[in-house]
Design an enzyme around this catalytic site. Structure first.
Site, PDB file in Angstrom:
ATOM      1  N   ASP A 151       9.339  13.496  50.274  1.00  0.00           N
ATOM      2  CA  ASP A 151       8.374  12.789  51.312  1.00  0.00           C
ATOM      3  C   ASP A 151       9.758  12.324  52.698  1.00  0.00           C
ATOM      4  OD1 ASP A 151       5.889  12.631  50.754  1.00  0.00           O
ATOM      5  OD2 ASP A 151       5.270  10.633  51.392  1.00  0.00           O
ATOM      6  N   TYR A 167       3.981  11.390  35.074  1.00  0.00           N
ATOM      7  CA  TYR A 167       2.718  11.462  35.827  1.00  0.00           C
ATOM      8  C   TYR A 167       2.192  11.789  34.387  1.00  0.00           C
ATOM      9  CZ  TYR A 167       3.702  12.000  41.150  1.00  0.00           C
ATOM     10  OH  TYR A 167       3.639  11.576  41.978  1.00  0.00           O
ATOM     11  N   ASP A 205       8.784  13.844  44.019  1.00  0.00           N
ATOM     12  CA  ASP A 205       6.989  13.069  44.646  1.00  0.00           C
ATOM     13  C   ASP A 205       8.677  12.437  46.131  1.00  0.00           C
ATOM     14  OD1 ASP A 205       4.972  12.259  45.819  1.00  0.00           O
ATOM     15  OD2 ASP A 205       5.522  10.417  44.674  1.00  0.00           O
ATOM     16  N   ASP A 208      19.918   7.812  43.133  1.00  0.00           N
ATOM     17  CA  ASP A 208      19.755   6.962  44.540  1.00  0.00           C
ATOM     18  C   ASP A 208      21.151   7.775  45.633  1.00  0.00           C
ATOM     19  OD1 ASP A 208      21.582   7.079  42.162  1.00  0.00           O
ATOM     20  OD2 ASP A 208      21.716   4.775  42.471  1.00  0.00           O
ATOM     21  N   LYS A 264      19.158  10.772  36.559  1.00  0.00           N
ATOM     22  CA  LYS A 264      19.341   9.391  36.462  1.00  0.00           C
ATOM     23  C   LYS A 264      20.506   9.288  35.197  1.00  0.00           C
ATOM     24  CE  LYS A 264      20.017   5.521  38.081  1.00  0.00           C
ATOM     25  NZ  LYS A 264      20.714   4.675  39.269  1.00  0.00           N
TER      26      LYS A 264
HETATM   27  C1  IPM Z   1       2.080  14.975  46.535  1.00  0.00           C
HETATM   28  C2  IPM Z   1       1.273  13.771  46.502  1.00  0.00           C
HETATM   29  C3  IPM Z   1       0.878  13.334  44.903  1.00  0.00           C
HETATM   30  C4  IPM Z   1       1.736  13.022  44.174  1.00  0.00           C
HETATM   31  C5  IPM Z   1      -0.477  12.678  44.677  1.00  0.00           C
HETATM   32  C6  IPM Z   1      -1.488  12.597  45.969  1.00  0.00           C
HETATM   33  C7  IPM Z   1      -0.552  12.607  43.510  1.00  0.00           C
HETATM   34  O1  IPM Z   1       1.866  12.413  46.533  1.00  0.00           O
HETATM   35  O2  IPM Z   1       1.905  16.289  46.260  1.00  0.00           O
HETATM   36  O3  IPM Z   1       3.470  15.264  47.023  1.00  0.00           O
HETATM   37  O4  IPM Z   1       1.986  12.429  44.177  1.00  0.00           O
HETATM   38  O5  IPM Z   1       2.051  14.517  43.109  1.00  0.00           O
HETATM   39 MN    MN Z   2       3.961  13.080  47.390  1.00  0.00          MN
END
Ligand code: IPM
Ligand code: MN
Length: 355
Positions: free
Chosen positions: A247, A142, A243, A219, A187
């Site tokens: 999700d 990042y 990240d 993975d 990894k």
């Molecule tokens: C998160 C989001 C952010 C990230 C984006 C919006 C930049 O997906 O907080 O997980 O990738 O960190």
């Molecule tokens: Mn995210």
């Protein structure tokens, strides 16, 4: 307790869920005799439109002068669909993380009794899952050196030993306060940065003899998380892996709208949902405010207000039990309650005999 809260509603559904978060804090303040002062700042696309900067200097100052930040969401399709845009709303979020030194992002994942059937995974698999992802937040790809031209582009996944040590310490400490099981996700079979993570973690293991540590390739972790989510207690990982994995982890809970987070580090801590700004839903009063509300619970607990945090959580559980939920959690994706109505129900539960 007196707390000054910087409120950054941001974009999309951000302002709607932010209002619910603030109302819940106000209800807690009056019930428990605290004084919470709220001051609002611009962030994301809203800030780009107003002042041309997704994280303006004034917002940074407001955050630094506050005890905590209640953040909602940033992001706007106008910028997503324009790869040549010079500034993007997401840069505001990254700037906030970097400038406040928020290197540790704590993302708790749990299932909620009564919502097991909301997960596309089998209820017997997700039932009772309760783990925390500790995501490094100010390093890695990042923030590493980037290059972008028409025929070549790269991002650099760079980590230094002190950056790795401080995030691993958060993971070890948290694991030692929980079920004493830490999974270091990397990894290391491919990436040099991951090999350093693993080496540092192996050195640090000795300081937490009570914590059982295992090492898992990312993975494999991605698969294990949906195959056997109860395996995990605390996982610690780098920025990009964290990240992606969180999700995925939201699928265990059943809705992105349920997962809160805290980001802590050198300066003012930030409390925010893990979901984005869901621009398609903005203004429709359908966004689930619970991730924001649970972020309020994390905020309160951060300041040692344990009873207050518990009250917020109980209000959330009660609303779920009684079916006072937004459409994402309703039967067949429907519900008579919107964002505001759920908020009103929660605040009145907190203020009344419900607690
Ligand atoms: C998160 C989001 C952010 C990230 C984006 C919006 C930049 O997906 O907080 O997980 O990738 O960190
Ligand atoms: Mn995210």
């Amino acid at each position: 307790m007196k707390l000054k809260i910087a409120v950054l509603p941001g974009d999309g559904i951000g302002p709607e869920i932010s209002r619910v978060g603030v109302d819940v804090m106000k209800a807690i303040a009056s019930r428990f005799g605290h004084e919470f002062d709220f001051e609002y700042g611009l962030a994301g696309a809203a800030a780009i439109r107003a002042v041309g900067d997704p994280f303006p200097e004034a917002t940074l100052k407001l955050c630094k002068d506050s005890d905590a930040v209640l953040f909602s969401a940033v992001g706007d399709p106008e910028f997503d669909n324009n790869p040549t845009a010079k500034v993007r709303p997401e840069q505001g979020l990254l700037a906030m993380r970097k400038q406040l030194g928020l290197f540790a992002n704590i993302r708790p994942i749990q299932t909620f009794p009564g919502l097991e059937d909301k997960s596309p995974l089998k209820a017997e698999i997700v039932k009772g899952s309760d783990f925390v992802c500790v995501r490094e937040l100010t390093g890695g790809m990042y923030f590493g050196e980037k290059f972008e031209s028409d025929d070549k582009a790269y991002d650099t996944n760079i980590y230094t030993r002190p950056e790795i040590e401080r995030i691993l310490k958060v993971g070890f400490d948290l694991a030692s306060r929980r079920r004493k099981h830490l999974t270091v996700v990397d990894k290391a079979n491919v990436l040099a940065s991951s090999r350093l993570w693993r080496k540092v973690a192996q050195e640090m293991e000795k300081e937490w003899p009570e914590v059982k540590v295992d090492y898992m390739f990312v993975d494999n972790a991605a698969m294990k998380m949906i195959q056997e989510p109860r395996f995990f207690d605390v996982m610690v990982t780098e920025n990009t892996f964290g990240d992606i994995l969180t999700d995925e982890a939201s699928v265990v809970s059943g809705s992105m709208g349920l997962l809160p987070s805290s980001s802590i580090g050198e300066s003012t801590p930030v409390f925010e949902p893990i979901h984005g700004s869901w621009p398609q839903a903005a203004g429709l009063d359908i966004a689930n405010p619970l991730a924001q509300v649970l972020s309020v619970a994390m905020l309160l607990e951060h300041f040692g207000l344990v009873e207050e945090g518990k009250t917020v959580r109980e209000a959330v559980y009660a609303s779920i039990r009684q079916g006072v939920v937004t459409p994402d959690l309703g039967a067949n994706g429907e519900s008579e309650y919107g964002t505001e109505a759920v908020g009103r129900w929660l605040t009145s539960w907190i203020s009344s005999a419900g607690a």
